[in-house]
Design a protein around this motif. Structure first.
Motif, short mmCIF file in Angstrom:
data_model
loop_
_atom_site.label_atom_id
_atom_site.label_comp_id
_atom_site.label_asym_id
_atom_site.label_seq_id
_atom_site.Cartn_x
_atom_site.Cartn_y
_atom_site.Cartn_z
N THR A 197 -1.60 10.60 1.58
CA THR A 197 -1.23 9.97 2.85
C THR A 197 -1.48 8.46 2.81
N ALA A 198 -2.54 8.03 2.14
CA ALA A 198 -2.83 6.61 2.04
C ALA A 198 -1.77 5.89 1.21
N VAL A 199 -1.30 6.52 0.15
CA VAL A 199 -0.27 5.92 -0.69
C VAL A 199 1.05 5.84 0.08
N VAL A 200 1.37 6.86 0.85
CA VAL A 200 2.60 6.84 1.65
C VAL A 200 2.54 5.71 2.68
N LEU A 212 -1.96 7.64 -8.46
CA LEU A 212 -2.00 8.91 -7.75
C LEU A 212 -1.60 10.05 -8.69
N HIS A 213 -0.58 9.84 -9.48
CA HIS A 213 -0.11 10.86 -10.42
C HIS A 213 -1.19 11.18 -11.44
N ARG A 225 -2.34 -5.87 1.90
CA ARG A 225 -3.48 -5.80 0.98
C ARG A 225 -4.47 -4.73 1.40
N SER A 226 -4.73 -4.64 2.69
CA SER A 226 -5.68 -3.64 3.19
C SER A 226 -5.18 -2.22 2.94
N ALA A 227 -3.88 -2.01 3.13
CA ALA A 227 -3.31 -0.68 2.90
C ALA A 227 -3.41 -0.30 1.43
N VAL A 228 -3.17 -1.25 0.53
CA VAL A 228 -3.26 -0.97 -0.90
C VAL A 228 -4.72 -0.67 -1.28
N THR A 229 -5.65 -1.44 -0.74
CA THR A 229 -7.06 -1.22 -1.03
C THR A 229 -7.51 0.15 -0.52
#
Length: 87
Positions: free
Chosen positions: A45-48, A79-80, A25-29
């Motif tokens: 980089t955050a999305v990866v 992102l797109h 959840r933290s990574a998605v946020t």
């Protein structure tokens, strides 16, 4: 009634799963915040990173694989949309 040992095991497993779910959840946020921030490189980089964390959680069985796939798809779509010029 479950035995004491199975109860201890379930508590330990749920605590482990909770930490993995929280990390996902933290990574998605973080990825969503980076996308809304406007910095394309940071957002990518955050999305990866979020994708890797979601894949890890799905492979460990903490979340369902379709759930991880849906979240990754939504992040990629956001992102797109950020990188494409508005028409």
């Amino acid at each position: 009634m479950p035995s004491e040992k199975s109860f201890r095991v379930s508590l330990k497993k749920s605590q482990h799963n909770r930490s993995i779910r929280t990390r996902a959840r933290s990574a998605v946020t973080t990825a969503r915040d980076a996308i809304s921030g406007g910095d394309t490189a940071q957002a990518e980089t955050a999305v990866v990173k979020a994708t890797a964390v979601l894949d890890s959680a799905a492979s460990q069985g903490v979340i369902h694989r379709n759930n991880a796939s849906r979240r990754k798809s939504r992040l990629a779509k956001q992102l797109h949309g950020m990188t494409q010029p508005s028409e």
